[in-house]
Write a protein that holds these residues in place. Structure first.
Motif: not given
Length: 666
Positions: A167-168, A181-182, A234-235, A249-251
């Motif tokens: 996410l971003n 984000a990807y 935010m990754n 981060d979250l990811g």
């Protein structure tokens, strides 16, 4: 500023309430007080969860957890570990006392943390596994929100845990949104490329933005500034400059996540439309598991322990002989080579390659063709690269001047610091000289013995500290007493860092002049400009009046342009090697190596604002770590510039050239 996926970093960090964290992971089942660590009595994979996943590329959350929790709590290891952490934090950590009762500074999130009490609580708990104990120590130190203060148990940092949805945070139509984000369908094939660009409205049944902000506030120890923590979790497809990017981060985690999976509710743009057109298909919800990337150098629990956890210092406390301090073991940890799964930059460095790039010069395209960007990616300049760094900087400035560059953006985003003299060089190149930032070191009788012995030994770090009024080691022994929290603490006399040795070995033009003034420069920072970077940015902003633009963060509130400025950090692995050089590793007050393969970092020297002169010297509110340095203006990511760094720089340049980022005098 390179746009690549986040990579694993050196220290993984996370925070939460200390007592809550301990109660959360504490088991009511007592482990045998002297349980042995290795429990693999046979080669039956059904009884050995590490053997069951050895050789696999990925593993499920539960498979990885079973392997990591296979090693029982060992009271002897715990006691030795806590003894070392106590000595370091009590005697050497410069913010130990202020951390337990920090000043209230508007704009900072500083939660009181009594480290010594927290260690006592941890020691009195009965842990079900060694991992739970080790993580509790890491959690406790993280809660201080000082990235220099960290405990890293390498044994439990070998797996990499990924969320396949990365996410971003964007601003879209004047509204903050959480965006895909990807995706990483290489680790979870069910992740769909079509999700990229979709808005995430809810995570685990919470409003997505609320969930992200709450996580940033409560589960990230990157900074005392919430905006910096927000950026850190935010990754995104963001720049990686070689430090602990994405580690909490979250990811992406280096540690075992708190839950097996998360649910995401998304809405995706209708076919043929863009997200900004606000035309979406019906929302849908997916459950996404944490997927573990499995390290490669083990076959079963025994080999996992031997390769990643067992330290040559396990029985150090029983030896007491000088020659048994394993310098090779310490150096391996200090150089970041204790991982199977490491950043590509670390692998290249380990193979003897150049660690850079450290700095790049970029000329923007029209209509901002008269704006240049100096992307300062790191101050951690390898000793073999220093002259090349200097030459690159000089040549870049000459090229800018020949191209008629009128304005320069100094991009310090995601710069984790490094060599203070490299930062000094950059400031002096633009401004000729800069006021020293006063700093001091916490006094202890043990450290006095170290410094006095170092004064008799050539080539130690202690020769780089200077105070014009004191000779020899008097700068340390003639102490000042200052209030820190609720305590009175002794500190050395103010010192500054001498770069004479750095400069004597290099070709530096001290007579260089540049055409750019303070108003021609702009600091760009996502807040993740730490340590040396934070001090450099603060000196540019406070002493030389260079305006600063904050990047990202939580929309609607001011953010700082720097984080964890501390002053100087130390690592136990390096400190122990210094002690051996001084023949002091067996001093009764010296910290022992950790019995498991682990390292610890802490802030060793505190730095003050340049305004800390006269009666202001020594005040805790004048410490850079406990003061607010807000950016003068703000830029947020959007759908276009979040994946295109040149577009981002162009947007920044447009604001800069139009005069929309003036210096604010608070």
């Amino acid at each position: 500023m390179k746009l690549v996926n986040s990579q694993p970093g050196y220290f993984a960090k996370r925070t939460t309430s200390i007592l809550f964290a301990i109660s959360l992971i504490c088991s009511t089942i007592s482990a045998a007080p002297n349980a042995t660590v290795s429990t693999n009595d046979n080669n039956n994979n059904s009884n050995d969860p590490c053997a069951a996943i050895a050789g696999q590329t990925t593993a499920s959350f539960h498979e990885a957890k079973a392997c990591l929790d296979h090693f029982p709590f060992n009271e002897s290891i715990a006691t030795q570990t806590l003894d070392t952490v106590r000595k370091v934090t009590k005697e050497l950590y410069v913010f130990n006392e202020i951390a337990s009762s920090p000043p209230h500074i508007e704009g900072l999130s500083a939660v009181p943390v009594d480290i010594q009490h927290g260690l006592d609580v941890i020691q009195n708990e009965k842990w079900q596994s060694d991992r739970e104990f080790q993580e509790a120590v890491a959690l406790l130190l993280d809660k201080v929100h000082d990235t220099h203060l960290v405990y890293s148990p390498f044994c439990y940092r070998q797996f990499i845990f990924w969320q396949p949805i990365q996410l971003n945070a964007l601003v879209r139509d004047q509204k903050s949104v959480i965006n895909v984000a990807y995706v990483k369908n290489d680790i979870w094939p069910e992740a769909k490329e079509s999700w990229v660009g979709c808005e995430v409205t809810h995570i685990d049944d919470q409003e997505a933005l609320d969930m992200v902000v709450n996580y940033a506030v409560n589960n990230n120890g990157e900074s005392k500034d919430v905006n910096t923590c927000f950026n850190n979790i935010m990754n995104t497809k963001s720049y990686f400059h070689g430090w602990d990017d994405g580690a909490d981060d979250l990811g992406y985690h280096r540690f075992l996540p708190a839950q097996e999976m998360h649910t995401y509710t998304m809405r995706c743009p209708k076919n043929g439309t863009t997200p900004s057109q606000d035309q979406f298909d019906a929302p849908f919800t997916v459950k996404v598991p944490w997927v573990a990337q499995v390290p490669i150098n083990f076959n079963d629990a025994d080999s996992y322990w031997n390769n990643y956890c067992q330290s040559s210092h396990t029985n150090y406390a029983k030896r007491g002989a000088i020659g048994h301090l394993d310098v090779d073991e310490l150096r391996m940890m200090h150089e970041g080579q204790a991982f199977d799964l490491s950043p590509e930059s670390a692998r290249n460095a380990a193979a003897g390659g150049k660690k850079g790039p450290y700095v790049e010069f970029i000329t923007l395209d029209k209509p901002q063709a008269e704006v240049g960007v100096i992307d300062i990616q790191s101050f951690s300049i390898d000793s073999n690269d220093r002259q090349d760094f200097i030459d690159t900087f000089y040549n870049g400035l000459k090229e800018f001047e020949s191209k008629g560059i009128k304005k320069i953006i100094l991009d310090l985003s995601s710069n984790g610091g490094g060599d203070a003299c490299a930062g000094e060089f950059i400031i002096n190149t633009f401004f000729g000289s800069t006021p020293d930032y006063p700093s001091d070191i916490k006094y202890s009788p043990f450290l006095e013995r170290v410094i006095k012995k170092a004064a008799e030994t050539e080539g130690t770090k202690w020769g780089d500290y200077k105070n014009a009024k004191y000779n020899g080691t008097d700068w340390f022994t003639q102490t000042n007493t200052y209030t820190r929290g609720k305590d009175q603490v002794k500190f050395s006399q103010p010192v500054s860092l001498s770069c004479d040795r750095w400069e004597s070995e290099l070709t530096i033009d001290k007579n260089i002049t540049t055409p750019w003034k303070a108003q021609d420069l702009l600091i760009l920072s996502d807040g993740r400009c730490g340590s040396t970077c934070a001090i450099v940015a603060s000196r540019l902003r406070i002493s030389h009046q260079v305006a600063a633009m904050g990047l990202g963060g939580i929309r609607g509130n001011r953010m700082q342009f720097a984080s964890f400025p501390g002053g100087e950090s130390q690592r136990l692995s390096g400190f122990l090697m210094d002690l051996q050089q001084l023949n002091l590793q067996d001093d009764p007050d010296a910290p022992s190596p950790f019995p498991e393969r682990a390292d610890m970092g802490w802030t060793f020297r505190e730095a003050y604002r340049p305004t800390a002169t006269g009666s202001e010297m020594g005040k805790e509110t004048e410490l850079l770590e406990y003061s607010v340095n807000n950016a003068d203006c703000r830029m947020h990511f959007d759908d276009e510039n979040s994946n295109d760094v040149k577009k981002l720089w162009s947007d920044v340049a447009e604001v800069f050239v139009s005069g929309q980022c003036p210096l604010i005098h608070d």
